[in-house]
Design an enzyme around this catalytic site. Structure first.
Site, PDB file in Angstrom:
ATOM      1  N   SER A  10      24.464  43.834  36.610  1.00 29.33           N
ATOM      2  CA  SER A  10      24.917  43.339  37.911  1.00 29.33           C
ATOM      3  C   SER A  10      24.541  44.339  38.983  1.00 29.33           C
ATOM      4  O   SER A  10      24.997  45.491  38.973  1.00 29.33           O
ATOM      5  CB  SER A  10      26.434  43.143  37.897  1.00 29.33           C
ATOM      6  OG  SER A  10      26.883  43.038  39.236  1.00 29.33           O
ATOM      7  N   HIS A  35      21.748  40.020  37.461  1.00 30.78           N
ATOM      8  CA  HIS A  35      22.930  39.283  37.928  1.00 30.78           C
ATOM      9  C   HIS A  35      23.210  39.676  39.381  1.00 30.78           C
ATOM     10  O   HIS A  35      23.372  40.855  39.698  1.00 30.78           O
ATOM     11  CB  HIS A  35      24.109  39.627  37.019  1.00 30.78           C
ATOM     12  CG  HIS A  35      25.377  38.887  37.315  1.00 30.78           C
ATOM     13  ND1 HIS A  35      25.642  37.627  36.813  1.00 30.78           N
ATOM     14  CD2 HIS A  35      26.458  39.226  38.053  1.00 30.78           C
ATOM     15  CE1 HIS A  35      26.828  37.231  37.211  1.00 30.78           C
ATOM     16  NE2 HIS A  35      27.350  38.179  37.987  1.00 30.78           N
ATOM     17  N   ASP A  37      25.688  39.144  42.632  1.00 30.77           N
ATOM     18  CA  ASP A  37      27.034  38.729  43.018  1.00 30.77           C
ATOM     19  C   ASP A  37      27.113  38.455  44.513  1.00 30.77           C
ATOM     20  O   ASP A  37      27.050  39.377  45.327  1.00 30.77           O
ATOM     21  CB  ASP A  37      28.033  39.829  42.639  1.00 30.77           C
ATOM     22  CG  ASP A  37      28.222  39.906  41.142  1.00 30.77           C
ATOM     23  OD1 ASP A  37      28.641  38.896  40.552  1.00 30.77           O
ATOM     24  OD2 ASP A  37      27.940  40.971  40.552  1.00 30.77           O
ATOM     25  N   MET A  39      29.310  37.225  47.600  1.00 28.23           N
ATOM     26  CA  MET A  39      30.724  37.096  47.997  1.00 28.23           C
ATOM     27  C   MET A  39      30.812  36.830  49.495  1.00 28.23           C
ATOM     28  O   MET A  39      30.075  37.441  50.275  1.00 28.23           O
ATOM     29  CB  MET A  39      31.467  38.393  47.662  1.00 28.23           C
ATOM     30  CG  MET A  39      31.311  38.842  46.221  1.00 28.23           C
ATOM     31  SD  MET A  39      32.402  40.220  45.860  1.00 28.23           S
ATOM     32  CE  MET A  39      31.756  40.724  44.248  1.00 28.23           C
ATOM     33  N   HIS A  68      25.558  34.491  41.001  1.00 28.02           N
ATOM     34  CA  HIS A  68      26.986  34.191  40.846  1.00 28.02           C
ATOM     35  C   HIS A  68      27.591  34.056  42.236  1.00 28.02           C
ATOM     36  O   HIS A  68      27.809  35.048  42.930  1.00 28.02           O
ATOM     37  CB  HIS A  68      27.621  35.354  40.056  1.00 28.02           C
ATOM     38  CG  HIS A  68      29.096  35.243  39.861  1.00 28.02           C
ATOM     39  ND1 HIS A  68      29.857  36.305  39.380  1.00 28.02           N
ATOM     40  CD2 HIS A  68      29.963  34.220  40.053  1.00 28.02           C
ATOM     41  CE1 HIS A  68      31.124  35.932  39.300  1.00 28.02           C
ATOM     42  NE2 HIS A  68      31.222  34.673  39.711  1.00 28.02           N
ATOM     43  N   MET A  70      30.433  33.607  44.573  1.00 31.92           N
ATOM     44  CA  MET A  70      31.891  33.688  44.758  1.00 31.92           C
ATOM     45  C   MET A  70      32.156  33.318  46.208  1.00 31.92           C
ATOM     46  O   MET A  70      32.476  34.164  47.048  1.00 31.92           O
ATOM     47  CB  MET A  70      32.376  35.103  44.413  1.00 31.92           C
ATOM     48  CG  MET A  70      32.340  35.376  42.917  1.00 31.92           C
ATOM     49  SD  MET A  70      32.385  37.116  42.489  1.00 31.92           S
ATOM     50  CE  MET A  70      30.635  37.460  42.548  1.00 31.92           C
ATOM     51  N   MET A 141      35.010  34.813  33.645  1.00 29.87           N
ATOM     52  CA  MET A 141      35.407  36.078  34.282  1.00 29.87           C
ATOM     53  C   MET A 141      36.395  36.819  33.376  1.00 29.87           C
ATOM     54  O   MET A 141      37.401  36.250  32.946  1.00 29.87           O
ATOM     55  CB  MET A 141      36.068  35.817  35.640  1.00 29.87           C
ATOM     56  CG  MET A 141      35.158  35.270  36.719  1.00 29.87           C
ATOM     57  SD  MET A 141      33.641  36.208  36.999  1.00 29.87           S
ATOM     58  CE  MET A 141      34.293  37.820  37.489  1.00 29.87           C
ATOM     59  N   ASP A 175      31.759  38.318  32.377  1.00 31.60           N
ATOM     60  CA  ASP A 175      31.517  39.143  33.562  1.00 31.60           C
ATOM     61  C   ASP A 175      32.780  39.901  33.938  1.00 31.60           C
ATOM     62  O   ASP A 175      33.795  39.299  34.272  1.00 31.60           O
ATOM     63  CB  ASP A 175      31.095  38.199  34.706  1.00 31.60           C
ATOM     64  CG  ASP A 175      30.674  38.922  35.964  1.00 31.60           C
ATOM     65  OD1 ASP A 175      30.630  40.162  35.972  1.00 31.60           O
ATOM     66  OD2 ASP A 175      30.382  38.222  36.948  1.00 31.60           O
TER      67      ASP A 175
END
Ligand code: DX5
Ligand code: ZN
Length: 223
Positions: A10, A35, A37, A39, A68, A70, A141, A175
């Protein structure tokens, strides 16, 4: 039903001032996927980056980008992340009341990417049942989404068997808090994609750490 083991560092734990070098170091070190992330400061309290930075990463990356989301509104941004080169696009089942989740999963697949749903540690796995036939990947998660470096929550280990019992046949990713002390139990539980931020980027030698994680996961999965 056997799925290849994939180690997915990540980039949240990478040095963002040196992203190209960080990507190269984990790719040369044996990473299978990268990966990313995303957000939005609403679905989670933290903010990271959007499609512009992702597109810059894609230009230097050679491995698949596992994105991913979020974010509260994946319907608004999915195309931008697919345009920017996401090979796997995952959003959270907790936002499914805000739009047509099945429609979005189908659109992701129609655009040639893997479609994924993720669930927070306190979301019942039953919430995924209506989507099982539409999914290539479930991202379980094992910490509450939002920040790297949190402690692994062992209750996550109950989810892969529950997903298989539901008839889900795709990739199961885990994750949060994945490292040398937790990866074996995740693999034994049925996980095949291992997201690791701190464990990989916090290591002096990323290649050695990725090899160690792969060895531990492979040994545990074959038992
Ligand atoms: C947390 C992110 C994770 C995070 C994991 O919300 O989804 O991908 O980077 O970090 P570690 O491996 O440090 O727990
Ligand atoms: Zn993540």
């Amino acid at each position: 039903m056997s799925h290849p083991i994939r180690i997915a560092p990540s980039l949240l734990a990478a040095d963002f001032a040196r992203l190209a070098a960080e990507v190269a170091s984990v790719e040369q070190g044996g990473a299978d996927w990268l990966h990313l992330d995303v957000m939005d400061g609403h679905f989670v309290p933290n903010l990271t980056f959007g499609p512009v930075v992702m597109e810059a990463i894609r230009r230097v990356a050679t491995k698949p980008l596992d994105v991913h989301l979020m974010i509260t509104d994946p319907w608004k941004y999915a195309d931008a992340f697919l345009d920017a080169g996401a090979q796997c696009l995952t959003f959270h089942v907790e936002v499914d009341g805000s739009g047509d989740a099945i429609g979005l999963l189908r659109k992701i697949r129609a655009r040639g990417a893997k479609a994924g749903l993720s669930l927070q540690p306190d979301t019942p796995v039953e919430r995924l049942r209506p989507y099982v036939g539409e999914l290539d990947l479930v991202l379980v998660m094992s910490v509450f989404a939002g920040f790297g470096g949190q402690k692994f929550l062992p209750s996550a280990l109950e989810r892969p068997p529950a997903l298989r019992a539901m008839g889900f046949g795709g990739d199961i990713s885990m994750d949060g808090g994945i490292g040398a002390s937790t990866i074996a139990e995740a693999a034994r539980a049925g996980v095949n994609v291992f997201v690791a931020g701190t464990a990989v980027f916090g290591a002096q030698d990323r290649a050695t750490r990725i090899a160690e994680l792969r060895r531990l996961a492979t040994a545990a999965a074959s038992v």
